[in-house]
Design a protein around this motif. Structure first.
Motif, short mmCIF file in Angstrom:
data_model
loop_
_atom_site.label_atom_id
_atom_site.label_comp_id
_atom_site.label_asym_id
_atom_site.label_seq_id
_atom_site.Cartn_x
_atom_site.Cartn_y
_atom_site.Cartn_z
N SER A 183 0.83 -1.21 0.00
CA SER A 183 0.00 0.00 0.00
C SER A 183 0.86 1.26 0.00
O SER A 183 0.57 2.24 -0.70
CB SER A 183 -0.91 -0.02 1.23
OG SER A 183 -1.65 1.17 1.33
N ASN A 265 1.91 1.71 10.08
CA ASN A 265 1.09 2.86 9.72
C ASN A 265 -0.06 2.38 8.84
O ASN A 265 -0.12 2.66 7.64
CB ASN A 265 1.95 3.89 8.98
CG ASN A 265 1.17 5.16 8.69
OD1 ASN A 265 0.17 5.44 9.33
ND2 ASN A 265 1.64 5.92 7.69
N ASP A 266 -0.99 1.64 9.47
CA ASP A 266 -2.08 1.05 8.68
C ASP A 266 -3.30 0.91 9.58
O ASP A 266 -3.21 0.46 10.73
CB ASP A 266 -1.65 -0.33 8.17
CG ASP A 266 -2.75 -1.01 7.37
OD1 ASP A 266 -2.90 -0.69 6.19
OD2 ASP A 266 -3.44 -1.88 7.96
N SER A 267 -4.46 1.27 9.06
CA SER A 267 -5.69 1.27 9.86
C SER A 267 -6.12 -0.15 10.25
O SER A 267 -6.62 -0.37 11.36
CB SER A 267 -6.82 1.96 9.09
OG SER A 267 -7.06 1.30 7.85
N ASN A 268 -5.94 -1.11 9.33
CA ASN A 268 -6.33 -2.49 9.63
C ASN A 268 -5.49 -3.07 10.77
O ASN A 268 -6.00 -3.73 11.68
CB ASN A 268 -6.19 -3.37 8.38
CG ASN A 268 -7.22 -3.04 7.33
OD1 ASN A 268 -8.38 -2.79 7.64
ND2 ASN A 268 -6.79 -3.00 6.07
N ALA A 270 -3.86 -1.27 12.96
CA ALA A 270 -4.18 -0.50 14.16
C ALA A 270 -5.41 -1.08 14.86
O ALA A 270 -5.46 -1.17 16.10
CB ALA A 270 -4.41 0.96 13.80
N LYS A 271 -6.40 -1.49 14.07
CA LYS A 271 -7.61 -2.08 14.66
C LYS A 271 -7.27 -3.40 15.36
O LYS A 271 -7.76 -3.67 16.47
CB LYS A 271 -8.65 -2.34 13.56
CG LYS A 271 -9.95 -2.95 14.08
CD LYS A 271 -10.92 -3.19 12.95
CE LYS A 271 -12.22 -3.79 13.49
NZ LYS A 271 -12.02 -5.03 14.22
#
Length: 291
Positions: A183, A265-268, A270-271
């Protein structure tokens, strides 16, 4: 073996002369701390009681209450202050003679005066009594242990359920980890195209991506997390007290989760980290109850 630090046990031992009741209560504590309350004549066996209890309890705050009943537990002796009684008698006679006062002072009147007569009770102890106390203590400790083990089984079920969910989240992390670099590469390529009107420097892109990949690599942390989960599971089978070791393992898991959260540095991811830390908090709460 998972043993809870909280429990309760009560037992009674009797003979013709004595009746002994022992209650033992344990709650969470970082170390093993014993507090024994019992009649004075039993204080000499306090160390023996602690030694016996240490065979059943390795960690926790322990409150022990020993009560004693029975006519054989005390001796009674009547004490009379004869000198003071003589003075009372003399004064009464003098008052009669000097003032001709009518009235009869009975023996009961004199003996009812607490300063003239009182009964002294002395607690006694003997081998039979001490044997009863030790027997009641052992029985109460056995009942306490059974309760702590039963609660420990329930704790183990909860821990295994949490660990199962934790393993799932770690596997999800592993799936998302390679996508982070891909990404980043796509975002970087798009930005550079905007700046250079399609004339891309592939070498520069690869260099930037390589630097980012090195910084964002969480493979080692994931490997350690998996290792810690296996250590946790293995420790649950130990026959020794495991509470402190499990607490340490949970701390190490938290350390790895924090590192992953700061790297990726990734939202997935982080969740997943948020979910993992929530599960670790549940683990920590349950571990605080384990001996």
């Amino acid at each position: 073996m998972v043993t809870s630090m909280t429990g309760f046990g009560r037992a009674k031992a009797e003979s013709d002369l004595f009746s002994v009741n022992v209650e033992i209560k344990t709650v969470n504590h970082r170390f093993c701390e014993m507090n024994i309350r019992m009649p004075r004549q039993l204080l000499k066996i306090e160390d023996r009681l602690k030694k016996k209890l240490s065979q059943y309890i390795r960690r926790g705050r322990v409150e022990v209450y020993v009560s004693l009943e029975g006519e054989g537990s005390v001796t009674r002796k009547v004490h009379v202050d004869w000198k003071l009684l003589d003075e009372y008698s003399q004064i009464i006679n003098q008052v009669h003679e000097k003032y001709n006062v009518e009235g009869i002072v009975t023996l009961q009147d004199l003996l009812s005066r607490s300063e003239l007569l009182h009964i002294e009770e002395s607690e006694i102890g003997n081998d039979e009594l001490e044997k009863l106390v030790l027997e009641a203590t052992e029985e109460a400790a056995n009942l306490l242990k059974q309760m702590r083990l039963a609660e420990g089984d329930e704790l183990k079920k909860d821990l295994l359920a949490i660990l199962s969910q934790l393993e799932f989240n770690v596997i999800e992390l592993q799936k998302f980890a390679p996508l982070v670099v891909q990404s980043y590469k796509e975002r970087l390529t798009k930005r550079m195209e905007e700046f250079v009107n399609g004339q891309l420097d592939e070498t520069r892109i690869l260099t930037e991506v390589a630097v980012f990949a090195d910084k964002a690599d969480i493979s080692e942390e994931i490997t350690r997390l998996k290792s810690h989960i296996q250590q946790f599971l293995h420790t649950l089978q130990s026959m020794e007290p495991i509470g402190r070791k499990l607490d340490f393992i949970v701390q190490e898991m938290n350390r790895e989760a924090n590192t992953i959260g700061s790297k990726a540095n990734d939202s997935n991811i982080a969740k997943q980290v948020v979910d993992i830390k929530s599960l670790l908090e549940k683990l920590k709460e349950q571990v605080q109850n384990i001996e």
